[in-house]
Design a protein around this motif. Structure first.
Motif, PDB file in Angstrom:
ATOM      1  N   HIS A   8       0.778  -1.190  -0.048  1.00  8.43           N
ATOM      2  CA  HIS A   8      -0.122   0.037   0.155  1.00  8.43           C
ATOM      3  C   HIS A   8       0.875   1.309  -0.029  1.00  8.43           C
ATOM      4  CE1 HIS A   8      -3.967  -2.162   0.773  1.00  8.43           C
ATOM      5  NE2 HIS A   8      -3.070  -3.260   1.321  1.00  8.43           N
ATOM      6  N   CYS A   9       0.520   2.424  -0.639  1.00  5.63           N
ATOM      7  CA  CYS A   9       1.208   3.531  -0.565  1.00  5.63           C
ATOM      8  C   CYS A   9       1.528   4.215   0.756  1.00  5.63           C
ATOM      9  CB  CYS A   9       0.341   4.569  -1.582  1.00  5.63           C
ATOM     10  SG  CYS A   9       0.971   6.205  -1.555  1.00  5.63           S
ATOM     11  N   SER A  10       2.681   4.674   1.169  1.00  4.79           N
ATOM     12  CA  SER A  10       2.798   5.124   2.423  1.00  4.79           C
ATOM     13  C   SER A  10       2.377   6.590   2.770  1.00  4.79           C
ATOM     14  CB  SER A  10       4.338   5.261   2.432  1.00  4.79           C
ATOM     15  OG  SER A  10       5.164   6.103   1.484  1.00  4.79           O
ATOM     16  N   ILE A  11       1.770   7.217   1.610  1.00  5.08           N
ATOM     17  CA  ILE A  11       1.357   8.322   1.880  1.00  5.08           C
ATOM     18  C   ILE A  11      -0.522   8.462   1.995  1.00  5.08           C
ATOM     19  CG2 ILE A  11       0.920  10.836   0.790  1.00  5.08           C
ATOM     20  CD1 ILE A  11       3.899  10.412  -0.284  1.00  5.08           C
ATOM     21  N   CYS A  12      -0.925   7.822   0.834  1.00  4.31           N
ATOM     22  CA  CYS A  12      -2.329   7.558   0.943  1.00  4.31           C
ATOM     23  C   CYS A  12      -3.188   6.199   1.049  1.00  4.31           C
ATOM     24  CB  CYS A  12      -3.010   8.054  -0.429  1.00  4.31           C
ATOM     25  SG  CYS A  12      -2.395   7.193  -1.732  1.00  4.31           S
ATOM     26  N   ASP A  13      -2.205   5.474   1.201  1.00  2.00           N
ATOM     27  CA  ASP A  13      -2.649   3.891   1.912  1.00  2.00           C
ATOM     28  C   ASP A  13      -3.537   3.321   0.557  1.00  2.00           C
ATOM     29  OD1 ASP A  13      -2.444   2.103   3.534  1.00  2.00           O
ATOM     30  OD2 ASP A  13      -4.679   2.290   4.146  1.00  2.00           O
ATOM     31  N   LYS A  14      -3.136   3.702  -0.475  1.00  2.55           N
ATOM     32  CA  LYS A  14      -3.869   3.208  -1.701  1.00  2.55           C
ATOM     33  C   LYS A  14      -3.081   1.672  -2.066  1.00  2.55           C
ATOM     34  CE  LYS A  14      -4.857   3.977  -6.766  1.00  2.55           C
ATOM     35  NZ  LYS A  14      -4.806   5.068  -7.631  1.00  2.55           N
ATOM     36  N   PHE A  15      -3.924   0.606  -2.292  1.00  3.94           N
ATOM     37  CA  PHE A  15      -3.310  -0.696  -2.800  1.00  3.94           C
ATOM     38  C   PHE A  15      -2.551  -0.353  -4.055  1.00  3.94           C
ATOM     39  CE2 PHE A  15      -3.655  -4.496  -5.326  1.00  3.94           C
ATOM     40  CZ  PHE A  15      -3.130  -5.273  -4.454  1.00  3.94           C
ATOM     41  N   ILE A  16      -1.247  -1.051  -4.111  1.00  4.29           N
ATOM     42  CA  ILE A  16      -0.278  -0.722  -5.231  1.00  4.29           C
ATOM     43  C   ILE A  16      -0.244  -2.026  -6.002  1.00  4.29           C
ATOM     44  CG2 ILE A  16       2.039  -0.231  -6.075  1.00  4.29           C
ATOM     45  CD1 ILE A  16       2.190   1.555  -3.813  1.00  4.29           C
ATOM     46  N   GLY A  17      -0.132  -3.156  -5.220  1.00  4.76           N
ATOM     47  CA  GLY A  17      -0.015  -4.511  -5.881  1.00  4.76           C
ATOM     48  C   GLY A  17       0.662  -5.441  -4.633  1.00  4.76           C
ATOM     49  N   VAL A  26      10.781  -0.226   1.141  1.00  2.00           N
ATOM     50  CA  VAL A  26      10.661   0.953   2.057  1.00  2.00           C
ATOM     51  C   VAL A  26       9.871   2.012   1.357  1.00  2.00           C
ATOM     52  CG1 VAL A  26      12.218   2.449   3.241  1.00  2.00           C
ATOM     53  CG2 VAL A  26      12.983   0.003   2.549  1.00  2.00           C
ATOM     54  N   LEU A  27       8.822   2.526   2.048  1.00  2.00           N
ATOM     55  CA  LEU A  27       8.031   3.767   1.723  1.00  2.00           C
ATOM     56  C   LEU A  27       7.497   3.444   0.215  1.00  2.00           C
ATOM     57  CD1 LEU A  27      10.166   6.808   3.313  1.00  2.00           C
ATOM     58  CD2 LEU A  27       8.216   5.502   4.188  1.00  2.00           C
ATOM     59  N   PRO A  28       6.970   2.774  -0.170  1.00  2.00           N
ATOM     60  CA  PRO A  28       6.476   2.483  -1.330  1.00  2.00           C
ATOM     61  C   PRO A  28       5.341   3.724  -1.686  1.00  2.00           C
ATOM     62  CG  PRO A  28       5.178   0.883   0.104  1.00  2.00           C
ATOM     63  CD  PRO A  28       6.311   1.990   0.758  1.00  2.00           C
ATOM     64  N   LYS A  29       5.255   4.060  -3.159  1.00  2.00           N
ATOM     65  CA  LYS A  29       4.438   5.207  -3.361  1.00  2.00           C
ATOM     66  C   LYS A  29       3.641   4.733  -4.542  1.00  2.00           C
ATOM     67  CE  LYS A  29       7.518   8.958  -1.713  1.00  2.00           C
ATOM     68  NZ  LYS A  29       8.223  10.039  -2.045  1.00  2.00           N
ATOM     69  N   GLY A  31       1.405   5.654  -8.027  1.00  2.00           N
ATOM     70  CA  GLY A  31       1.681   6.700  -9.208  1.00  2.00           C
ATOM     71  C   GLY A  31       1.233   8.185  -8.829  1.00  2.00           C
ATOM     72  N   HIS A  32       0.131   8.415  -8.219  1.00  2.00           N
ATOM     73  CA  HIS A  32      -0.407   9.741  -8.077  1.00  2.00           C
ATOM     74  C   HIS A  32       0.513  10.406  -7.142  1.00  2.00           C
ATOM     75  CE1 HIS A  32      -2.948  13.355  -7.832  1.00  2.00           C
ATOM     76  NE2 HIS A  32      -2.978  13.093  -6.667  1.00  2.00           N
ATOM     77  N   CYS A  33       1.025   9.636  -6.136  1.00  2.00           N
ATOM     78  CA  CYS A  33       1.817  10.277  -4.961  1.00  2.00           C
ATOM     79  C   CYS A  33       3.266  10.501  -5.232  1.00  2.00           C
ATOM     80  CB  CYS A  33       1.817   9.580  -3.521  1.00  2.00           C
ATOM     81  SG  CYS A  33       0.097   9.715  -2.823  1.00  2.00           S
ATOM     82  N   ALA A  34       3.845   9.512  -6.252  1.00  2.00           N
ATOM     83  CA  ALA A  34       5.089   9.820  -6.727  1.00  2.00           C
ATOM     84  C   ALA A  34       5.209  10.866  -7.892  1.00  2.00           C
ATOM     85  CB  ALA A  34       5.515   8.423  -7.502  1.00  2.00           C
ATOM     86  N   ASN A  35       4.293  11.157  -8.407  1.00  2.00           N
ATOM     87  CA  ASN A  35       4.122  12.099  -9.473  1.00  2.00           C
ATOM     88  C   ASN A  35       2.892  12.849  -9.362  1.00  2.00           C
ATOM     89  OD1 ASN A  35       4.802  13.815 -11.652  1.00  2.00           O
ATOM     90  ND2 ASN A  35       4.507  12.258 -13.252  1.00  2.00           N
TER      91      ASN A  35
END
Length: 59
Positions: A8-17, A26-29, A31-35
């Motif tokens: 899950h995204c470390s910022i918005c907690d959205k499922f990534i994969g 470590v600290l996955p983001k 696509g929206h939080c990364a860019n």
């Protein structure tokens, strides 16, 4: 039985994969939080305004 874990995204907690259970991420983001640029027509206005502000600061 199932050797994968959810990421899950470390910022918005959205499922990534999913990744292998023993993988270290470590600290996955997402696509929206990364860019965080806006999408579509809003993106063009964002970029134009950003360059206009920068050109005013250089003068």
């Amino acid at each position: 039985m199932y050797d994968m874990k959810s990421i899950h995204c470390s910022i918005c907690d959205k499922f990534i994969g999913e990744v292998d259970f023993d993988a270290v991420v470590v600290l996955p983001k997402c696509g929206h939080c990364a860019n965080p640029l806006p999408e579509g027509e809003d993106k063009v206005l964002y970029i134009v305004n950003k360059f206009n502000k920068n050109s005013k600061n250089l003068s």
